[in-house]
Structure formats: structure tokens, C-alpha cells
Motif scaffolding. Structure first.
Motif, PDB file in Angstrom:
ATOM      1  N   UNK A  43       0.827  -1.201   0.000  1.00 42.25           N
ATOM      2  CA  UNK A  43       0.000   0.000   0.000  1.00 42.25           C
ATOM      3  C   UNK A  43       0.861   1.251   0.000  1.00 42.25           C
ATOM      4  N   UNK A  44       2.075   1.107   0.464  1.00 40.76           N
ATOM      5  CA  UNK A  44       3.066   2.198   0.421  1.00 40.76           C
ATOM      6  C   UNK A  44       4.410   1.525   0.132  1.00 40.76           C
ATOM      7  N   UNK A  45       5.233   2.179  -0.693  1.00 42.11           N
ATOM      8  CA  UNK A  45       6.561   1.638  -1.009  1.00 42.11           C
ATOM      9  C   UNK A  45       7.618   2.649  -0.579  1.00 42.11           C
ATOM     10  N   UNK A  46       8.564   2.195   0.233  1.00 42.36           N
ATOM     11  CA  UNK A  46       9.668   3.062   0.659  1.00 42.36           C
ATOM     12  C   UNK A  46      10.940   2.611  -0.049  1.00 42.36           C
ATOM     13  N   UNK A  47      11.720   3.577  -0.525  1.00 40.84           N
ATOM     14  CA  UNK A  47      12.868   3.295  -1.389  1.00 40.84           C
ATOM     15  C   UNK A  47      14.124   3.952  -0.848  1.00 40.84           C
ATOM     16  N   UNK A  48      15.209   3.204  -0.797  1.00 36.04           N
ATOM     17  CA  UNK A  48      16.536   3.795  -0.551  1.00 36.04           C
ATOM     18  C   UNK A  48      17.424   3.512  -1.746  1.00 36.04           C
ATOM     19  N   UNK A  49      17.947   4.566  -2.338  1.00 35.59           N
ATOM     20  CA  UNK A  49      18.851   4.435  -3.497  1.00 35.59           C
ATOM     21  C   UNK A  49      19.789   5.631  -3.505  1.00 35.59           C
ATOM     22  N   UNK A  50      21.021   5.387  -3.092  1.00 35.49           N
ATOM     23  CA  UNK A  50      22.011   6.458  -2.946  1.00 35.49           C
ATOM     24  C   UNK A  50      22.501   6.975  -4.296  1.00 35.49           C
TER      25      UNK A  50
END
Lengths: 314, 314, 314
Positions: C105-112
């Protein structure tokens, strides 16, 4: 209890085992206890049993669980005080332990011995670092020196299968191609020293465990003599402690066979190398308790987490 | 159902699809069913859709989920019986399967074909090892030979989009730079054999699937002829089965274009290589069902888990 | 809010901080809000604080969480449109984003930031790719250009420790052996521009941040002058923006000492290299707010997730 770092820290082994066995009968009875409480599992080494059983134990108590392969997914930690951190480590244990304490109500740590440097291993940098700087309870999921949740599971298994009040229990070294840590053997010895039992350790010369741990325990270098009339044979390889971390020999004569086992129950913490540590016939026979030991890992973790949660609530 | 290893094992595809579609309408209706039940997801290979959809399916049923990248975070497993385990493997599948069964009520496994050794792949060592030695139900999340949760999701998607009772469905091979397994194609064929449909497989000569699986199914080597008047075109690359695991050719003429597709719906299990397997225009157009197929992965896993849980409860 | 990609996107920083502080007092009060809602955490880079605090925030709201080290456990993604995908990438961001949206329902992203190619980093391929193609809200867990959850946690910490309505806040560059991204500094500046404060940035010449971000902010190249009478000193290394991604110098004179700090509070996002970025005395002293900043990461993530969930429900 605050931290659970060593099997020597418990008040009464017999009571803890008895509480664990009660809990095993109704594992979901305390599901309210862990509500809104989070267990963080931090792995600095691989894991199967410990990872799944500790997670399951926490779920049984209604806790949330956050699992992290710290070595692969986090930052390289510095343990030395006063260092100028201009090399490979990005974060000091002082910060890491305090930070993780902000998100977890209990932190469980796995960090094996490196077996290269006895002094460093005995300092238990990772486990003790977390125990020193964290503001929440720390649970040992196998450190350099001990594997208390395994030893507690073994105590539960012994209690479930003991037919007399003072069984003969033998801890036997077995061959293995790789250098393995002393943690499981250490904690098993420390646990047995709290038991009513005739307890003997058997291993080839040169494989003596830390004498501070085996103090007062009978050591017998003749495996056959040691195994005679045993009720339980607990098998485990470890590398040399004296010639630290070395594999001195792999004599296949030390492998446990059905013949050697006699009528005893067979115990091992797993993973086990078949036909090196123990022959197939033993593992596949009805005297093997290894699966029950694995099952009791859930309840050893669960009873410890329950005690910790009860203390937090107070 | 006990295990769910293959799409051929189900009683009635039409009923299972119908149940899945009902469940899709109210996905949280059976949240009590999974209470205090744990699903273990064990990955021996990478995963995106399968990992997230199976986890989501279990959460929808109120289960707890424990996820493990077994290959990276666990121990190397031995599958051969009678081996002297003095080499690279640390734990035998016999112990591993029994142990994981202590912590999980259902175990889901992903273990791809290696494509080096047909006999070994067809033995399905990982999946069958767990199915043989585990004491709990095993769920196939793609094995060497099959991907039944994908095929079931595809059946749901077909049912949702079929306008007539006997649609024309074409499974078309497409080019790909790497050697890919046969699992998705195998299960799709096995699923289609349980459908009311005109079903044709098209591929270049040399790419015949295992004839035991395609028995009785029409094979057409002329892609254009096969695609004519299709209602659904299911596209997938696979390596040669005859010259096992080889990429015999990558002829770009086999790529699916909007022109070739005509009025048919486009299906693919994803991940898909754009402009190699299929051109952008197809994926970005309104005839593509790929996102809906991915969505149905949740409900294919959920209906299977639901059936397993219902059987456990009995 | 729909997506939460940048700290510049919020309506009122003061209100959001105030709401977060209220929520910190009763973190479990909205546990019904997240019921049957799933947060997917996708990591393209390592993480400790962000991983655990965002997970904890979601659990506090009653959400389910699925965590994935995307780079290690998923497929290599393609971001370019129109590519013939016959090389290393297996899946296009268009499919990946839509597919993950089916399960979360929600997507959290880490991409440096990669720090090799300014143009590529500024395109924010991963974050913007998900924001463009996902059908659900996207949460930035640190991208090439920003770390808004950190900046929001810092704003909460500033509010908790400010004694006057217009404190003097200094962002000071510090030396570091490796080239670090600009994300934390960027978001801190963007956040401070929404604050009532006397705000100064200090760094050696050549370390100017993107002028579009620092527009109108005072820059002082003399660190001592900048630090004079500061209430808060926020310390952070970053690589050069002009000579993109380069380490121009590591002058140890820029390290923060207790003497330089004076009576100011010390802030850092962590992880921090002791005795390179800041001396031990500061971190171990009572003026350090770093642990409280880490703690506020939970509430910054939680207030943002709460706003997103409230919008979804409408």
C-alpha cells in the motif's frame, strides 16, 4: 533478568526448565505480553535454527520482530575506544548499540568467534559492546564464548527424556573438517555443572576446553570408557583451545556409531555432518533427540524472552 | 491439500480459480484462519513477485511470515544419502527439513533448475527433499520443473478476461540472451491441459519442451500461423530441453510485436526484457495483462495457503 | 500527501513537527489506521537506522512490513526507455514499480547517489522511476538528492531542544576519508529554509552544495567565525558538488572538537566516524543530540506514514 548473555547467569536452571516446559504446552498463552514490543535480531553470522526459532518464540509472545543480516546489510562497526576512524569501519559500537535501542525493546545478537585471536574472541567485542552501550536487554544468539539458548534447549530436552534423577551424560568431541568454535561446548558444560548428573567430557588430548569452564568436571581421554553405560551422549566438534583455533586431528575413530552409542540417547545441536561426526544409523534411529532439541530452541528462547518482558513491564 | 508442488495435483482447476476470485473480492475475510500459524519462505534463488505476493497472501490470512535467503543466510545443504559429509555441505536435507518444520506450519521453497545436469534438475532435490522429510506442508515457489503458483495466477487471469468458453490460447517462445529454466512454461502447459481451450505451443525447432508434459498438445513451428486469431498470447523464453540448458538461437523475429499480437491479450510472468522478448508497444498498450497477472499472484498463493490451513485445522 | 520524496513538499513544517511530537507521546494510538495495510521497504543500499526506524514506525501504526534488499535479492532494473534489454538488466522499472504496487500500500525506497555521474544522480532514476510508475505512494528513505525523513527527524529534535524562537543553527562540513553523497546536507538545508532561525553553512572552498538548494543561505568559509555563539551545530561530510563526487581535502582542522562546539548542541545523522568528523569528547558529552535524532527517525517516518494512510483512507 536484564541481559541474557550466558547460561551461568540464571538463578535456577531447574525452575527455568520447568517454566519452559509449561510454556511449551500452551505457547500462545502470553500473547498479550509482547504487544507493542519489538525484538531486533542482528546477525553477524549465518543462522538457520537460531534465526527461525528465536523469531518464532517472539511471535508466540505477540512481539514484532525485525531481522537484519548486520554484516551484509548494515555498516562495519568499530569496537576500539579512542580510534581515529579513518579506515574501514563506519560506525562505533557506542552509537550503534544506543541507536538500535531506540527501535527495539530487546536486541538479540549472533557473533561467532573468529578463531584467529584468542584474546579478541574472549573479549566478546560484539556481544559485550551491545550489552555495555545498549539501553535495552541483550540476548545472546551465540557469541564467541557461549550459546546459552542452545544449552537451555538441551536442558529442556534432557529433562524431558531423563528416566532417573542422576543420569550419566557424556559430552564427546567428534571429528570435523573445519575449525569450529567452542561456544556450544562451553555452554553445555556450564549448563551441566548446574545439573544433577554424572557428567564426563571425552576428547583427544590437545582438545581440552578452557579449564576455567571445565573446572571440577571429569575428563576422560578414552572415548569408549567415557561412553560406557551413558544415558545421553552429546556430540560436538570444537577446535583446539590450547593451540587456539587449530584442527589438530580428524581421527575418524572418534565418530559416534550406533555401536558406541549403546542404549544412550544421542544429542547434537545441529547442523551436523553425517558420517563424519556421527553415522547415519544414529541420526535415523529412534535414539536421536536432535529434532526435539531443535524444537526446544523455540521454548528456550521463548521462556527467556518472557522473563525479560516481564521484567520490562515491572 | 497436503503439499502444493505441482499444478497437476489439484482436484479441480475451475473450482480453485473460482474460489480464488471470490477471495480476491474480500481478501481479509479469513484473517482468523492463519492466527498463530507461521509461513516460512526459503529462497535458494532471487525473487521479487513471488517473495512479496506470497508474503502478502499469508498476511491477508493473518499468518506470521519468516523470510530467509537460505543460500546466503543459512548453511549449504547436502541432498545425497549416505555421503561422508567432509566437503562443502554442512547440513543434510533430512535434518534441515525436519528442523524448519519445528518452527513453521507451512514451508514455501524456491529453488531453480541449474540447467547443467538434466537428471539432477529432474530429481528436484531441494523441493522433493523438503517434501519428503518435512513434517509440514510444502509450497512450491518455483522449482526446477514447475511454477504452479504462477500457472494458477495465469488461470485466474484467463478466467477474468475470457469472453468465450473456449478461447484460443497460444504459448509462444521468445528470444532471450540467457539460458532460462522450463518451469514457467511447464506449469502453464500443465494448467492449460486442465482448461477448456484451443491451446497451441509455438517455438523454433529444437526448443521442444519435455514431451511427457506437452503430450497431446498441438505444436506449431510457424509462429505467425500459431498466433492467428488468438485470444491470449502467453510469451516466455526457455532454453532447449533436448540440448539441455543450451541457447540454440536468439532469432529476433520471434519477438512479440503489436502487429503479431493482433487483437489478442498479451501475457507474461515477468520479469520481461523489453524489446527482446516483446516490444514496448505491447507492454505499454491496453492489451497487456502482465500487471494483472502479477496482482493475481497474491490470490493464487492465498487460495492455496487457505486450502492448506483449512486442512491443518481439521 | 501522495508521495513523500522531498522535505520541500510538505505544507507546513511547523505543523508536521508538532503532529510528530504529539504522536511520539502515544506512538500506538493509531494502530487501527494501518490494519491490513502493507509497507514495502526496498533497499538498493545498506541501512541500519532507516531500516529499523521506518519498520518500527509502520509497526506502531499497525501496518505489516515487507523488507527486501532489492539489489541482492531481486533483479537488476533497467531505467532507460526504449532500450533493447539484451544486456545485464532483467526487468524494467515500469514493470517493477507497477508490480510492487500490487502487493504494497506504500513503497519506501533507498537508493544512494553513485557520485560518478552528476546528471544521472540528479535524474533520481530509482526514486523517480518508482514515483512515476507505481500506483501507490512512494516514501524516500534517502535518494541521490535528499534524505527528507532525516531532515524531518532533525526538525523534531531542533524543536525539542530550542530555547529561543530564532536559534542560531550552523551546518558544518567535516572531513571524511570517503566520498559521501549530498543527500543529508541538501535536505537539512531545505528543511532549515522553512525554519525561523539564523542559519549558516560553513565548509572549505570547493565544497559548495548545489546553489539551487542553498539559494539565499549565508555561507561562511571561516568555520570558527561561523560557529561563534551557535545554539546547534549540525555536522556532516559531503563530497564536492562542483568537482562532482571528489574528495578535495580531508583537513583535520575541520573536525568538530568540544572547544569549537562551545555551548552549542551537537547534531549528526549517524553513522559518524569518531575522531575524524568529531572528537570522542563531543559524542560522549551531554551536548550531543545524536541518539535523540536517531530516536526521532521513528516519529518522522511515523507521522509521514500516518498522513499517507489518512489520505489513502479518504
Amino acid at each position: 533478568m536484564r541481559h541474557f548473555l550466558s547460561i551461568t547467569e540464571i538463578d535456577s536452571l531447574i525452575n527455568l526448565v520447568s517454566d519452559a516446559r509449561a510454556l511449551k504446552k500452551s505457547p500462545f498463552a502470553s500473547k498479550d505480553l509482547g504487544r507493542n514490543k519489538t525484538l531486533g535480531l542482528l546477525f553477524f553470522n549465518n543462522s538457520l535454527r537460531t534465526r527461525l526459532s528465536t523469531q518464532k518464540a517472539a511471535l508466540n509472545l505477540g512481539m514484532d520482530v525485525m531481522v537484519m543480516s548486520f554484516g551484509k546489510e548494515g555498516w562495519a562497526l568499530e569496537y576500539q575506544d579512542g580510534t581515529i576512524m579513518d579506515q574501514g569501519t563506519s560506525e562505533h559500537i557506542r552509537e550503534a548499540a544506543q541507536v538500535v535501542s531506540q527501535y527495539c525493546d530487546v536486541i538479540a545478537i549472533r557473533a561467532f568467534a573468529g578463531l584467529k585471536d584468542k584474546e579478541k574472541d574472549e573479549a566478546e567485542l560484539v556481544l559485550n559492546g551491545f550489552a555495555t552501550y545498549a539501553s535495552v536487554p541483550i540476548l545472546n544468539m551465540e557469541s564467541s564464548l557461549g550459546h546459552p539458548l542452545q544449552a537451555l534447549a538441551d536442558a529442556i530436552t534432557l529433562a524431558e527424556h531423563s528416566k532417573n534423577t542422576k543420569p550419566k551424560v557424556v559430552l564427546s568431541w567428534a571429528p570435523h573438517p573445519k575449525a569450529l568454535p567452542h561456544a556450544v561446548a562451553n555452554s553445555f558444560v556450564e549448563m551441566m555443572r548446574q545439573q544433577q548428573a554424572e557428567f564426563i567430557i571425552t576428547h583427544p588430548k590437545g582438545y581440552e576446553l578452557n579449564p576455567a569452564i571445565t573446572e571440577g568436571v571429569q575428563i576422560e581421554y578414552d572415548q569408549n570408557k567415557a561412553l560406557k553405560d551413558a544415558d545421553f551422549v552429546y556430540v560436538k566438534n570444537w577446535s583446539s583451545y590450547l593451540e587456539y583455533g587449530q584442527v589438530l586431528q580428524q581421527d575418524p575413530d572418534w565418530m559416534i556409531t550406533q555401536e558406541k552409542l549403546g542404549k544412550a540417547k544421542f544429542m547434537h545441536c545441529l547442523p551436523v555432518r553425517r558420517n563424519v561426526v556421527v553415522e547415519d544409523a544414529v541420526l535415523d534411529g529412534h535414539q536421536s533427540l536432535v529434532v526435539e532439541q531443535a524444537n526446544n530452541r523455540t521454548y528456550s528462547a521463548q521462556i527467556v524472552l518472557k522473563k525479560i518482558l516481564e521484567e520490562i513491564k515491572e
